[in-house]
Design a protein around this motif. Structure first.
Motif, mmCIF file in Angstrom:
data_model
loop_
_atom_site.group_PDB
_atom_site.id
_atom_site.type_symbol
_atom_site.label_atom_id
_atom_site.label_comp_id
_atom_site.label_asym_id
_atom_site.label_seq_id
_atom_site.Cartn_x
_atom_site.Cartn_y
_atom_site.Cartn_z
ATOM 1 N N ASP A 128 0.812 -1.223 0.000
ATOM 2 C CA ASP A 128 0.000 0.000 0.000
ATOM 3 C C ASP A 128 0.841 1.267 0.000
ATOM 4 O OD1 ASP A 128 -2.359 -1.359 -0.109
ATOM 5 O OD2 ASP A 128 -2.823 -1.153 2.035
ATOM 6 N N ILE A 129 1.930 1.281 0.753
ATOM 7 C CA ILE A 129 2.732 2.509 0.811
ATOM 8 C C ILE A 129 3.714 2.618 -0.344
ATOM 9 C CG2 ILE A 129 2.526 2.670 3.314
ATOM 10 C CD1 ILE A 129 5.405 1.706 3.538
ATOM 11 N N GLY A 130 3.796 1.587 -1.154
ATOM 12 C CA GLY A 130 4.661 1.635 -2.330
ATOM 13 C C GLY A 130 6.115 1.336 -2.047
ATOM 14 N N ALA A 131 6.400 0.737 -0.923
ATOM 15 C CA ALA A 131 7.782 0.405 -0.603
ATOM 16 C C ALA A 131 8.297 -0.720 -1.493
ATOM 17 C CB ALA A 131 7.901 0.010 0.870
ATOM 18 N N VAL A 132 7.388 -1.581 -1.961
ATOM 19 C CA VAL A 132 7.743 -2.701 -2.827
ATOM 20 C C VAL A 132 6.801 -2.684 -4.020
ATOM 21 C CG1 VAL A 132 7.989 -5.196 -2.965
ATOM 22 C CG2 VAL A 132 8.446 -4.038 -0.820
ATOM 23 N N GLN A 133 7.367 -2.674 -5.228
ATOM 24 C CA GLN A 133 6.534 -2.696 -6.423
ATOM 25 C C GLN A 133 6.265 -4.119 -6.900
ATOM 26 O OE1 GLN A 133 8.745 -0.173 -5.901
ATOM 27 N NE2 GLN A 133 7.088 1.313 -5.790
ATOM 28 N N ASP A 134 7.210 -5.002 -6.713
ATOM 29 C CA ASP A 134 7.083 -6.381 -7.177
ATOM 30 C C ASP A 134 6.455 -7.239 -6.076
ATOM 31 O OD1 ASP A 134 7.274 -8.762 -8.498
ATOM 32 O OD2 ASP A 134 9.465 -8.903 -8.409
ATOM 33 N N PRO A 135 5.240 -7.767 -6.295
ATOM 34 C CA PRO A 135 4.596 -8.569 -5.245
ATOM 35 C C PRO A 135 5.364 -9.835 -4.872
ATOM 36 C CG PRO A 135 2.995 -7.933 -6.913
ATOM 37 C CD PRO A 135 4.345 -7.531 -7.419
ATOM 38 N N GLU A 136 6.234 -10.306 -5.742
ATOM 39 C CA GLU A 136 7.014 -11.500 -5.416
ATOM 40 C C GLU A 136 8.109 -11.211 -4.395
ATOM 41 O OE1 GLU A 136 8.436 -13.483 -8.867
ATOM 42 O OE2 GLU A 136 6.434 -13.736 -9.717
ATOM 43 N N LYS A 137 8.536 -9.962 -4.264
ATOM 44 C CA LYS A 137 9.600 -9.603 -3.327
ATOM 45 C C LYS A 137 9.071 -9.096 -1.989
ATOM 46 C CE LYS A 137 12.977 -8.480 -6.839
ATOM 47 N NZ LYS A 137 13.876 -7.469 -7.379
ATOM 48 N N VAL A 138 7.757 -9.028 -1.852
ATOM 49 C CA VAL A 138 7.196 -8.453 -0.634
ATOM 50 C C VAL A 138 7.500 -9.321 0.594
ATOM 51 C CG1 VAL A 138 4.871 -9.451 -0.580
ATOM 52 C CG2 VAL A 138 5.207 -7.114 0.138
#
Length: 75
Positions: free
Chosen positions: A47-57
């Motif tokens: 939500d805050i945009g710290a991670v763009q790639d959902p695989e790296k979250v």
């Protein structure tokens, strides 16, 4: 009166049961409060945009989760 007899004659102090109970209760609730954030960390990072790639979250959620412990271990 000998030194040993003087030590034996000292009155015993009662155990502070209420204070020990409060310390025990606080020590038990602290990990529970810390663990409550785990279901929400991944969604927050997206939500805050710290991670763009959902695989790296997952990796970054682990970094965020371990950051308080790294401060504790470094003194």
């Amino acid at each position: 009166m000998s030194e040993r007899q003087a030590l034996l004659d000292k009155p015993t102090t009662p155990l502070p049961k209420m204070q020990l109970f409060l310390l025990f209760f606080i020590r038990m609730t602290d990990p529970v409060a810390f663990n409550c954030i785990f279901p929400f960390v991944q969604e927050m990072l997206l939500d805050i945009g710290a991670v763009q790639d959902p695989e790296k979250v997952g990796y970054y959620a682990g970094v965020v989760s371990l950051s308080p412990w790294s401060c504790v271990t470094r003194g």
